[in-house]
Motif scaffolding. Structure first.
Motif: not given
Length: 314
Positions: A108-109, A113-116, A180-186, A246-247
């Protein structure tokens, strides 16, 4: 530097003591009895005598301060007790669930970073253009949508309609981490993009940028070599907050996708009144936040020599 690290670690001791005492107190003052709840889940009729024996076995018949003292003594030696439900040691429970949470955090991190970072920089570099307006609108939407709603949308479209990804998390299926990672990343990308845009705009308005432009240095070089480096302070601050949470496990997302991580473990422990696991989860969250923020402070100093620690100001 070493004195600063030791000082921060020593500050963790009273913080942990206060948090664990408060958590232990709140669990003791609840109306629910852990033994009653344990036997209710079994569905069998258990006599009060058996319940009393179980309470004595778990130490729940002792006064509050005695219980806390026993727990604190064990925790100081690394023994945080056993789960009421599984009977396993608390550390064993956490060690089984933590790899799933770490995997979800890393993916998710990376997505965030790749998006933001590129969109934050482009939005600032093209301020008040159509691109900037579109990015700001999308980040507004991303900030407004709760994680559970985003999760349901992704499940409906990407899993049920298009059948691209599995819904339930699994160690065997690497693709199951995507939803789940994409949900958090959005949601994180929306926050990161706005903050990065603001940091880049602030840097672009400084005199050294005007001086670089006057010397004929290209805009791309200014952005990548000077502005982005200076904006890393903002990115590190955001990462410190995100990694800490997240941890600790994202309870809602992990529960929706049945992702067998620390967050789901904490939810299950709360529902089953598994007090040793709840107490260990609180300690874990406290240590993680202090550790991650300490790491972020050290990175501040590495990236920006102007940052001074408290002892340097004395």
């Amino acid at each position: 530097m070493h004195r600063y690290i030791i000082q921060r670690l020593l500050q963790l001791i009273p913080i942990l003591f206060g948090i664990t005492f408060l958590t232990f107190s709140l669990m003791q003052f609840t109306q629910d009895d852990a033994v009653d709840h344990l036997y209710e889940q079994s569905g069998a009729a258990i006599s009060e005598k058996v319940k009393e024996q179980k309470r004595a076995e778990l130490g729940l018949d002792q006064p509050f301060l005695v219980q806390y003292g026993h727990w604190l003594k064990g925790a100081a030696t690394g023994d945080m007790g056993r789960s009421y439900i599984s009977g396993k040691r608390v550390f064993e429970n956490f060690s089984e669930k933590l790899p799933m949470t770490v995997e979800l955090m890393l993916v998710s991190i990376a997505m965030t970073l790749l998006i933001s970072i590129p969109f934050g920089i482009l939005s600032a570099a093209r301020q008040n253009t159509m691109l900037d307006l579109c990015v700001r609108f999308l980040t507004f939407i991303g900030n407004s949508l709760p994680n559970f709603f985003v999760a349901l949308l992704l499940i409906y479209f990407l899993a049920l309609k298009l059948n691209l990804f599995p819904i339930m998390g699994s160690k065997e299926n690497a693709a199951s981490v995507f939803l789940p990672a994409l949900t958090l990343a959005i949601s994180m990308s929306a926050k990161y993009t706005r903050q990065i845009r603001a940091a880049v705009l602030e840097e672009l308005g400084k005199p050294y940028v005007a001086g670089a432009r006057s010397r004929g240095i290209s805009e791309w070089t200014i952005l990548t070599h000077s502005v982005l480096r200076s904006s890393f302070i903002t990115i590190i601050t955001l990462l410190a907050l995100s990694i800490g949470s997240l941890l600790g496990g994202t309870a809602i997302v992990e529960t929706i996708f049945m992702w067998d991580g620390v967050g789901k473990l904490a939810v299950d422990a709360i529902l089953s009144r598994d007090y040793p696991l709840i107490q260990a989860y609180v300690v874990w969250m406290s240590v993680i936040y202090v550790g991650v923020n300490l790491a972020a402070d050290l990175l501040y100093h590495a990236l920006d020599p102007r940052v001074r620690y408290e002892e340097d100001m004395k």
